[in-house]
Design a protein around this motif. Structure first.
Motif, PDB file in Angstrom:
ATOM      1  N   LEU A  25      50.722  34.455  40.033  1.00  0.00           N
ATOM      2  CA  LEU A  25      49.557  34.315  39.174  1.00  0.00           C
ATOM      3  C   LEU A  25      49.622  33.276  38.183  1.00  0.00           C
ATOM      4  CD1 LEU A  25      48.663  38.221  38.658  1.00  0.00           C
ATOM      5  CD2 LEU A  25      47.498  36.611  40.176  1.00  0.00           C
ATOM      6  N   THR A  28      48.667  30.145  40.173  1.00  0.00           N
ATOM      7  CA  THR A  28      47.160  30.372  40.796  1.00  0.00           C
ATOM      8  C   THR A  28      46.280  29.733  39.664  1.00  0.00           C
ATOM      9  OG1 THR A  28      47.947  31.965  42.266  1.00  0.00           O
ATOM     10  CG2 THR A  28      45.285  31.753  41.460  1.00  0.00           C
ATOM     11  N   GLY A  32      42.896  33.290  39.521  1.00  0.00           N
ATOM     12  CA  GLY A  32      43.440  34.448  39.538  1.00  0.00           C
ATOM     13  C   GLY A  32      43.257  34.936  40.971  1.00  0.00           C
ATOM     14  N   LEU A  33      43.720  35.846  41.541  1.00  0.00           N
ATOM     15  CA  LEU A  33      43.839  36.468  42.760  1.00  0.00           C
ATOM     16  C   LEU A  33      43.469  37.913  43.061  1.00  0.00           C
ATOM     17  CD1 LEU A  33      46.998  34.818  44.137  1.00  0.00           C
ATOM     18  CD2 LEU A  33      44.648  34.076  44.486  1.00  0.00           C
ATOM     19  N   ILE A  38      47.231  39.316  46.611  1.00  0.00           N
ATOM     20  CA  ILE A  38      48.720  39.485  45.791  1.00  0.00           C
ATOM     21  C   ILE A  38      49.811  40.234  46.583  1.00  0.00           C
ATOM     22  CG2 ILE A  38      50.007  39.846  43.812  1.00  0.00           C
ATOM     23  CD1 ILE A  38      47.116  39.564  42.419  1.00  0.00           C
ATOM     24  N   LEU A  62      49.057  40.333  32.169  1.00  0.00           N
ATOM     25  CA  LEU A  62      48.212  39.988  33.244  1.00  0.00           C
ATOM     26  C   LEU A  62      46.741  40.295  32.495  1.00  0.00           C
ATOM     27  CD1 LEU A  62      48.889  41.860  36.524  1.00  0.00           C
ATOM     28  CD2 LEU A  62      49.197  39.620  36.015  1.00  0.00           C
ATOM     29  N   SER A  64      42.622  41.142  34.142  1.00  0.00           N
ATOM     30  CA  SER A  64      41.852  41.426  35.221  1.00  0.00           C
ATOM     31  C   SER A  64      40.275  41.432  34.928  1.00  0.00           C
ATOM     32  CB  SER A  64      42.240  42.721  35.895  1.00  0.00           C
ATOM     33  OG  SER A  64      42.117  43.897  34.900  1.00  0.00           O
ATOM     34  N   TYR A  73      43.099  39.323  39.466  1.00  0.00           N
ATOM     35  CA  TYR A  73      44.119  39.348  38.460  1.00  0.00           C
ATOM     36  C   TYR A  73      44.345  37.862  37.919  1.00  0.00           C
ATOM     37  CZ  TYR A  73      44.395  44.303  39.429  1.00  0.00           C
ATOM     38  OH  TYR A  73      44.320  45.759  39.495  1.00  0.00           O
ATOM     39  N   SER A  74      45.024  37.538  36.983  1.00  0.00           N
ATOM     40  CA  SER A  74      45.230  36.578  36.671  1.00  0.00           C
ATOM     41  C   SER A  74      46.452  36.541  35.306  1.00  0.00           C
ATOM     42  CB  SER A  74      44.223  35.332  36.049  1.00  0.00           C
ATOM     43  OG  SER A  74      43.643  36.082  34.982  1.00  0.00           O
ATOM     44  N   ALA A  75      47.291  35.522  35.367  1.00  0.00           N
ATOM     45  CA  ALA A  75      48.207  35.714  34.296  1.00  0.00           C
ATOM     46  C   ALA A  75      47.538  35.500  32.878  1.00  0.00           C
ATOM     47  CB  ALA A  75      49.298  34.431  34.536  1.00  0.00           C
TER      48      ALA A  75
END
Length: 113
Positions: A25, A28, A32-33, A38, A62, A64, A73-75
């Motif tokens: 993430l 990315t 996000g993904l 993931i 994270l 979301s 979701y992303s960091a």
């Protein structure tokens, strides 16, 4: 960040699949993904990944968001930054040359994107 939060974040990252998901993430970016992607990338079942993502989320690492029927979701770069700040807060002891390599790593990482 306080010691308790840092331990929680480090504990969340101290597991192979969670660390792999978090690093994915981070790579990315803010787009996000979805969870399914993931899970495929990390090589875990979706229900197992859900537990891992919950742990990372509770640790402040994270973010979301819902897009239609998917959760993306992303960091959490702010949370990651707070953890990194905590880890190097006492670095240098008045000698900035000690931490200079860390700044160079961060600069090289971010400028190569």
């Amino acid at each position: 960040m306080q010691l308790v939060e840092a331990v929680k974040a480090l504990s969340a990252l101290a597991q192979e699949h969670r660390l792999s998901a978090f690093r994915l993430l981070v790579r990315t970016g803010s787009d996000g993904l979805p969870a399914g992607e993931i899970a495929r990338e990390v090589g875990v079942l979706p229900n197992t990944l859900s537990t891992h993502l919950t742990i990372l989320d509770h640790a402040g690492l994270l973010r979301s968001r819902r897009e239609g029927r998917s959760v993306i979701y992303s960091a959490d770069y702010d949370g990651m930054g707070e953890l990194l700040d905590f880890l190097v807060a006492d670095c240098c002891d008045g000698r900035p040359e000690i931490c200079a390599p860390l700044a160079e790593v961060a600069q090289a990482c971010c400028s190569s994107k």
